[in-house]
Every structure is written in C-alpha cells, then in structure tokens.
Design a protein around this motif. Sequence first.
Motif, PDB file in Angstrom:
ATOM      1  N   VAL A   1     -45.114 -25.836 -76.076  1.00  0.00           N
ATOM      2  CA  VAL A   1     -44.031 -25.569 -77.024  1.00  0.00           C
ATOM      3  C   VAL A   1     -44.650 -25.049 -78.313  1.00  0.00           C
ATOM      4  CG1 VAL A   1     -42.490 -27.320 -76.036  1.00  0.00           C
ATOM      5  CG2 VAL A   1     -44.029 -27.946 -77.898  1.00  0.00           C
ATOM      6  N   PRO A   2     -43.880 -24.288 -79.108  1.00  0.00           N
ATOM      7  CA  PRO A   2     -44.411 -23.806 -80.385  1.00  0.00           C
ATOM      8  C   PRO A   2     -44.784 -24.977 -81.295  1.00  0.00           C
ATOM      9  CG  PRO A   2     -42.377 -22.670 -79.820  1.00  0.00           C
ATOM     10  CD  PRO A   2     -42.538 -23.793 -78.834  1.00  0.00           C
ATOM     11  N   ASP A   3     -45.862 -24.795 -82.050  1.00  0.00           N
ATOM     12  CA  ASP A   3     -46.300 -25.798 -83.029  1.00  0.00           C
ATOM     13  C   ASP A   3     -45.551 -25.521 -84.327  1.00  0.00           C
ATOM     14  OD1 ASP A   3     -47.586 -27.416 -84.880  1.00  0.00           O
ATOM     15  OD2 ASP A   3     -49.598 -26.890 -84.199  1.00  0.00           O
ATOM     16  N   PRO A   4     -44.710 -26.453 -84.794  1.00  0.00           N
ATOM     17  CA  PRO A   4     -43.955 -26.212 -86.023  1.00  0.00           C
ATOM     18  C   PRO A   4     -44.858 -26.047 -87.252  1.00  0.00           C
ATOM     19  CG  PRO A   4     -43.501 -28.416 -85.161  1.00  0.00           C
ATOM     20  CD  PRO A   4     -44.414 -27.739 -84.192  1.00  0.00           C
ATOM     21  N   ALA A   5     -46.091 -26.545 -87.162  1.00  0.00           N
ATOM     22  CA  ALA A   5     -47.016 -26.461 -88.298  1.00  0.00           C
ATOM     23  C   ALA A   5     -47.817 -25.162 -88.306  1.00  0.00           C
ATOM     24  CB  ALA A   5     -47.971 -27.656 -88.273  1.00  0.00           C
ATOM     25  N   SER A   6     -47.798 -24.397 -87.217  1.00  0.00           N
ATOM     26  CA  SER A   6     -48.607 -23.187 -87.130  1.00  0.00           C
ATOM     27  C   SER A   6     -47.972 -22.204 -86.154  1.00  0.00           C
ATOM     28  CB  SER A   6     -50.026 -23.528 -86.656  1.00  0.00           C
ATOM     29  OG  SER A   6     -50.742 -22.363 -86.349  1.00  0.00           O
TER      30      SER A   6
END
Length: 145
Positions: free
Chosen positions: A83-88
């Motif tokens: 899943v996409p990393d919300p921090a990067s």
Amino acid sequence: MPSIHRPLPHLLSDARRWFEEGLLATLEASGTAPVSAPQLQLFAVLDDPGTTVSELARRMGVTRQTAHQAVHGLIAAGLLEQVPDPASARQRLIRRTPEGRRVHREAVLVLERLEAQLAARIGREAVDALRAALEAPWGEPPGTA
C-alpha cells in the motif's frame, strides 16, 4: 569420551529451527498456504500498520533483494499486500491482508503451544530462565561500540 561443547550461537540456531519447524508443520497441516522460514521471519518482524521493504531487510539482517523476494512470495500467497506510504510518496508499505492477519494470529497461538510443549519437556523454570536471559539487555556486540 570428551563432551563436545557446542558454541552458543549454534545452540540458539538449533532452538530457533525447532520452533520454525514446529510452526511450519502445524500451519501446513491446518491448510495455510506454504511459507518458507525466511518468509516466517519476515512475517514476524512486520509492523501492523505496515513496514517498508528496506526496514524489513534491516530487521531480518538480509539484503533488500532477499526481503523483496520473501515479500513477493507472501503477496502471491495472499498473506501480504503493498500500500502507499502516507509519509513518503516514493515508498510503499508492506502489511498483512485479512488472511495474513488470521494466519498471524494462528501462528502466535501455535508458538504459545510450542513453548508449553518445551516447558513440559525441559521444565517451566528452564524455559523461564531462558526467556529471562534472552530478554536481558546484552548491549552492543564487542568491537561495534
């Protein structure tokens, strides 16, 4: 005949293998998708919200490529997802799927049963002493600090 005093790292490796083999056999018998020992290790060091492949590699003490191969095997088995990393925006997190969370809960229960079996074989006091020794802070390895 002289007794052979095996190095502690070898004994620890044998102990880890005892748990891994018991866990793998039990999971396979329950119909869980087959996994390898490195995949088991990856599963164990994964944070619930997700972990990057680079961090998984660091925790496992393997190359990023080795961790990546383990991740993709577990994704193919339906136990992990990316899943996409919300921090990067450039990184992706690896996390357990609903089936992966079910298998993880099952694995935790199996490990508890294996520990109970070990306690029945060598004694609860010995298992408790082993746990205490392994949980004690050892500090940095000599030559690294």
